[in-house]
Design a protein around this motif. Sequence first.
Motif, PDB file in Angstrom:
ATOM      1  N   THR A   1       0.827  -1.207   0.000  1.00 42.90           N
ATOM      2  CA  THR A   1       0.000   0.000   0.000  1.00 42.90           C
ATOM      3  C   THR A   1       0.860   1.255   0.000  1.00 42.90           C
ATOM      4  O   THR A   1       0.461   2.280  -0.559  1.00 42.90           O
ATOM      5  CB  THR A   1      -0.942  -0.005   1.213  1.00 42.90           C
TER       6      THR A   1
ATOM      7  N   SER B   1       0.645   6.932  -6.661  1.00 44.46           N
ATOM      8  CA  SER B   1      -0.443   7.885  -6.878  1.00 44.46           C
ATOM      9  C   SER B   1       0.024   9.321  -6.672  1.00 44.46           C
ATOM     10  O   SER B   1      -0.423  10.241  -7.375  1.00 44.46           O
ATOM     11  CB  SER B   1      -1.613   7.556  -5.947  1.00 44.46           C
TER      12      SER B   1
ATOM     13  N   ALA C   1      -7.763  11.706  -6.598  1.00 38.48           N
ATOM     14  CA  ALA C   1      -8.633  10.650  -6.093  1.00 38.48           C
ATOM     15  C   ALA C   1      -7.842   9.360  -5.872  1.00 38.48           C
ATOM     16  O   ALA C   1      -8.096   8.608  -4.912  1.00 38.48           O
ATOM     17  CB  ALA C   1      -9.789  10.408  -7.069  1.00 38.48           C
ATOM     18  N   GLY C   2      -6.871   9.097  -6.757  1.00 39.11           N
ATOM     19  CA  GLY C   2      -6.030   7.919  -6.576  1.00 39.11           C
ATOM     20  C   GLY C   2      -5.212   7.991  -5.308  1.00 39.11           C
ATOM     21  O   GLY C   2      -5.010   6.974  -4.626  1.00 39.11           O
TER      22      GLY C   2
ATOM     23  N   ARG D   1      -6.117   9.583  -2.552  1.00 44.71           N
ATOM     24  CA  ARG D   1      -7.042   9.325  -1.445  1.00 44.71           C
ATOM     25  C   ARG D   1      -7.347   7.835  -1.328  1.00 44.71           C
ATOM     26  O   ARG D   1      -7.407   7.285  -0.220  1.00 44.71           O
ATOM     27  CB  ARG D   1      -8.317  10.140  -1.650  1.00 44.71           C
ATOM     28  N   GLN D   2      -7.550   7.173  -2.451  1.00 45.86           N
ATOM     29  CA  GLN D   2      -7.821   5.739  -2.434  1.00 45.86           C
ATOM     30  C   GLN D   2      -6.627   4.958  -1.888  1.00 45.86           C
ATOM     31  O   GLN D   2      -6.798   3.992  -1.123  1.00 45.86           O
ATOM     32  CB  GLN D   2      -8.158   5.260  -3.851  1.00 45.86           C
TER      33      GLN D   2
ATOM     34  N   VAL E   1      -6.632   5.289   1.799  1.00 45.03           N
ATOM     35  CA  VAL E   1      -7.672   4.437   2.396  1.00 45.03           C
ATOM     36  C   VAL E   1      -7.188   3.002   2.464  1.00 45.03           C
ATOM     37  O   VAL E   1      -7.351   2.307   3.481  1.00 45.03           O
ATOM     38  CB  VAL E   1      -8.977   4.552   1.589  1.00 45.03           C
ATOM     39  N   SER E   2      -6.585   2.513   1.370  1.00 43.21           N
ATOM     40  CA  SER E   2      -6.063   1.142   1.358  1.00 43.21           C
ATOM     41  C   SER E   2      -4.972   0.954   2.401  1.00 43.21           C
ATOM     42  O   SER E   2      -4.886  -0.093   3.053  1.00 43.21           O
ATOM     43  CB  SER E   2      -5.519   0.801  -0.031  1.00 43.21           C
TER      44      SER E   2
END
Length: 367
Positions: free
Chosen positions: A100, A107, A161-162, A164-165, A168-169
């Motif tokens: 991650t 990202s 957005a990537g 942020r994702q 989150v991961s």
Amino acid sequence: MSISFPWFCVKPIRSCRCCLVVAGLLLAAQVGAQTPIQVPVAAVQLQAVGQGFEMDAVVQPVKQATLSAQTSGRLLSLLVKAGDQVKTGQLLATINDSETQAEVQGSQAQVAQAQAQLHNAQANYDRTRDLLRQGFISAAAMDTAEAQLRSARAALDQAAAGVRQAHVSQGFTRVTAPFEGRVLQTEAEVGDLAQPGKTLLTLYAPLPLRVEVQVPVSRSGALTSSSQIEVQLPAADGALRWIRPARVDRLPGADPVSQTIEWRLELPAQAATGLTPGQQVRVRFAAGQKQRLMVPAAAVLRRGELTAVYTLSGTTFVLKAVRLGTDHGPQGFEVLAGLQDKDLVALDPVKAGLNGARALPAGAPAQ
């Protein structure tokens, strides 16, 4: 009554211990023959008792959560064990986040690239606008520059957005407590491979608790949420008591295999103190009153597999095997077989089994 002594006694009576023992036994037998043992009796009779049935049930927490892995990786640490108290947001376990972290870095690089492209698109748009005002280029060139600028802005939004994702991961590698409670059990060890959906541990809130009972469909149809329902729980002194649940819920559907309907009985907070999830209790469902043949609990004699009472036959007591039903506490036991209405039973079965036992006359004090 004459008293004879053993032939082997050669000592004086006053100094012979065995003679004194024999004399005492014979004297006691003589006194016992003169004073019969009197036993109080009671009549077996029909009484109005509450009807229903009892079933085994299990204590379960109202608030319980099974925490599973949401990302893949090796389990690096498990910071709690079964029985530990946890607070909301407390870190419970960590999973290897090297993958991650790489996603986050990738990202972030995409964001930097998108920002550079947006900067170039904005500069090209500004130059094209100035040239259009001077009449050096056509309107079509201006439309192209504007489209490139919008595309660059969208690319930057997508890259953001990537990021942020990816964050989150990465957060999925840290397992935290969703509420304050206690660890019920752990189902993973450090070094295990965590995968999405694999259970790591189970949490529950100590209060409130409820009792879950599986009632057969054939019996559940005659019951409603307003029926008298009681749960048998242990008290602080170790004794058992029946309490009413604070709330009764009945699931709308039946289990297709067991053909039972689950009833959930939420317990009052004070009554639930000291109970643990998984503990077995008894639930009693009442369904009106009916006339039943009852025998006092004091008259019941249990010896291994035998359940019996002493009944009065003439002037003596006779032992009778009986089959009993539901225990109604102070009212006694339901009699399913072995006795008839108005039979007299001994209220002291130990004394009734002695030789010479007689029924105590009505109104006479027990001896």
